[in-house]
Design a protein around this motif. Structure first.
Motif, PDB file in Angstrom:
ATOM      1  N   ASP A  93      74.403   7.827  53.436  1.00  0.00           N
ATOM      2  CA  ASP A  93      74.742   6.537  52.833  1.00  0.00           C
ATOM      3  C   ASP A  93      74.719   6.634  51.308  1.00  0.00           C
ATOM      4  O   ASP A  93      75.573   6.053  50.626  1.00  0.00           O
ATOM      5  CB  ASP A  93      73.770   5.458  53.301  1.00  0.00           C
ATOM      6  N   ALA A 161      78.090  -2.546  57.475  1.00  0.00           N
ATOM      7  CA  ALA A 161      77.640  -1.225  57.904  1.00  0.00           C
ATOM      8  C   ALA A 161      76.222  -1.293  58.460  1.00  0.00           C
ATOM      9  O   ALA A 161      75.889  -0.598  59.429  1.00  0.00           O
ATOM     10  CB  ALA A 161      77.705  -0.243  56.735  1.00  0.00           C
ATOM     11  N   LEU A 165      75.134  -0.218  62.212  1.00  0.00           N
ATOM     12  CA  LEU A 165      74.054   0.725  62.483  1.00  0.00           C
ATOM     13  C   LEU A 165      73.048   0.148  63.471  1.00  0.00           C
ATOM     14  O   LEU A 165      72.636   0.824  64.431  1.00  0.00           O
ATOM     15  CB  LEU A 165      73.361   1.094  61.176  1.00  0.00           C
ATOM     16  N   ILE A 182      79.372   5.497  61.306  1.00  0.00           N
ATOM     17  CA  ILE A 182      79.116   4.874  60.004  1.00  0.00           C
ATOM     18  C   ILE A 182      80.015   5.490  58.935  1.00  0.00           C
ATOM     19  O   ILE A 182      80.609   4.783  58.111  1.00  0.00           O
ATOM     20  CB  ILE A 182      77.628   5.010  59.615  1.00  0.00           C
TER      21      ILE A 182
END
Length: 206
Positions: A93, A161, A165, A182
């Motif tokens: 991320d 997102a 998740l 993702i």
């Protein structure tokens, strides 16, 4: 609450030891050259993630275009701020978001100065900004430069997102499965959700 009653997020000395974006990228590259990643935990898997993340950051450094409305918002701020970003080289991320944060700061004409710290070297700081009890990164802390007090925070990922998740984990997806989905979401979104949420953050600063 008056700023004088709000504790600084960190000390000036600690801020001085934080990395610039260039230094952070060089740190990750140097670790990878030794088949390592940042932080105390080392494994072949984390090194492989880091190698992918360097490719992601290189691509985003070249392709990220700040939305016109966001560029205007940051350029027209009346005050300056420090953007303190908690990150690690192995974090997927972070690789998708850190270059976007840097691009926005560069578009601000000096209103935002970015500094980067590694999560696992600053766990006392990280543990003040947990997400559902987890040390999720990246985490953006917006600080006043004179007092180092927090005025806003964001992260670890855009709300869409984050919900994706949570849904995938609830369905029992493995790390590899949800990471793939993702990152596919990030690729399709092309930084738009991240930029829109940061636009809202910037608009709330003044």
């Amino acid at each position: 609450m008056p700023d004088s009653l709000v504790a600084p997020v960190l000390t000036p000395d600690r801020l001085a030891s934080a990395y610039t974006y260039t230094a952070y990228r060089q740190l990750v590259d140097a670790a990878l050259a030794d088949n390592k990643t940042t932080g105390p935990e080392q494994s072949e898997a984390l090194t492989a993630y880091t190698r992918l993340n360097v490719q992601r950051m290189q691509r985003l450094d070249k392709t990220t275009w700040v939305l016109p409305e966001l560029a205007a918002a940051v350029a027209n701020l009346r005050q300056n701020y420090i953007w303190l970003i908690i990150t690690e080289g192995w974090c997927g991320d972070a690789a998708q978001i850190v270059p976007v944060l840097e691009a926005i700061a560069q578009a601000s004409g000096g209103h935002f100065t970015t500094r980067y710290v590694l999560r696992d070297e600053h766990l006392d700081l990280m543990d003040r900004y947990l997400t559902n009890g987890s040390r999720s990164i990246p985490k953006l802390l917006v600080l006043k430069p004179d007092t180092l007090t927090e005025v806003a925070q964001w992260g670890p990922r855009p709300a869409t997102a984050q919900q994706l998740l949570l849904d995938l984990k609830a369905q029992g997806a493995t790390h590899e499965e949800y990471a793939e989905k993702i990152h596919a979401w990030y690729a399709q979104d092309k930084t738009q959700a991240t930029q829109q949420e940061l636009l809202a953050l910037v608009q709330g600063l003044e």
